[in-house]
Scaffold this motif. Structure first.
Motif, PDB file in Angstrom:
ATOM      1  N   GLN A 155       1.561  -1.391  -0.546  1.00  0.00           N
ATOM      2  CA  GLN A 155       1.739  -2.235  -1.726  1.00  0.00           C
ATOM      3  C   GLN A 155       1.175  -1.604  -2.997  1.00  0.00           C
ATOM      4  OE1 GLN A 155       0.267  -6.208  -1.051  1.00  0.00           O
ATOM      5  NE2 GLN A 155       1.781  -6.623   0.536  1.00  0.00           N
ATOM      6  N   ASN A 163      -4.330   0.403   5.252  1.00  0.00           N
ATOM      7  CA  ASN A 163      -4.875  -0.701   4.454  1.00  0.00           C
ATOM      8  C   ASN A 163      -5.753  -0.178   3.322  1.00  0.00           C
ATOM      9  OD1 ASN A 163      -3.909  -3.080   5.861  1.00  0.00           O
ATOM     10  ND2 ASN A 163      -5.217  -2.409   7.543  1.00  0.00           N
ATOM     11  N   TYR A 213      -5.486  -5.322   1.357  1.00  0.00           N
ATOM     12  CA  TYR A 213      -4.029  -5.419   1.284  1.00  0.00           C
ATOM     13  C   TYR A 213      -3.428  -4.123   1.820  1.00  0.00           C
ATOM     14  CZ  TYR A 213      -5.265  -3.183  -3.169  1.00  0.00           C
ATOM     15  OH  TYR A 213      -5.814  -2.366  -4.120  1.00  0.00           O
TER      16      TYR A 213
END
Length: 196
Positions: free
Chosen positions: A102, A83, A98
């Motif tokens: 990503q 994370n 997030y």
């Protein structure tokens, strides 16, 4: 001077007018270099998407961990446990979080960097005596890309992350200090939440 020497003179003059171009560092060498980085500390200068400039210290512990501490600011960016958490000094709410997958920074922090995998590298050039590699997650190209700049002998000098909205953030590294140990608590999102 013979005729052959006269014919070569303009060619030699032209060759000497341009500095020798550095050779592009092969992707296998860059992958090996990144995989060899375990613990790194460096000062950095960051050019934000809005043109403002921030400075601070970055701590990297591969695989999967990074900590960006900003000077004169309590903003903090942590990646750990898959994370990313952004602690905004101006916000009273908790950090924005997030998945690391990503962000294109995951490519550098991956346990096994392999820039030779199909679809990872979208550009590999030599510019201004540096090797520039643009990479993305081939499974998630919509998440943006990272453009890494290396000098020879192979050394990472800067990266530019282009996020999913096209915003660019440039990080220019100072002298990297490699090795040593960084306490795992420095990368703990939960520990940081407790401190704040």
């Amino acid at each position: 001077m013979n005729i052959r020497s006269l014919a070569l003179a303009p060619v030699l003059a032209l060759a000497m007018a341009f500095p020798a171009l550095a050779e592009r560092i092969p992707l296998n060498d860059i992958s090996r270099y990144l995989n060899g980085l375990t613990t790194v500390t460096s000062d950095f200068t960051q050019i934000n998407p809005d043109g403002t400039v921030s400075t601070g210290t970055v701590y990297i512990q591969r695989p999967g961990r990074v900590r960006f501490e900003y000077n004169n600011d309590r903003t903090l960016v942590l990646a750990s446990g898959g994370n990313v958490a952004v602690f905004d000094a101006k916000s009273n709410s908790g950090p924005q979080q997030y998945p690391l997958s990503q962000t294109p920074l995951a490519i550098i922090l991956d346990a096994n960097v392999n820039l030779g995998r199909p679809g990872v590298v979208t550009n590999h050039t030599e510019q201004n005596n540096a090797t520039v590699v643009t990479a993305q997650d081939p499974q998630r190209p919509q998440n943006g890309n990272i453009q890494m700049v290396f000098t020879a002998p192979t050394e990472l000098r800067q990266w530019i992350v282009t996020d999913d909205s096209g915003q660019k953030t440039t990080v220019i590294l100072g002298e990297m200090r490699k090795g040593g140990s960084i306490p795992s608590s420095r990368f703990s999102i939960q520990a940081e939440l407790g401190r704040r």
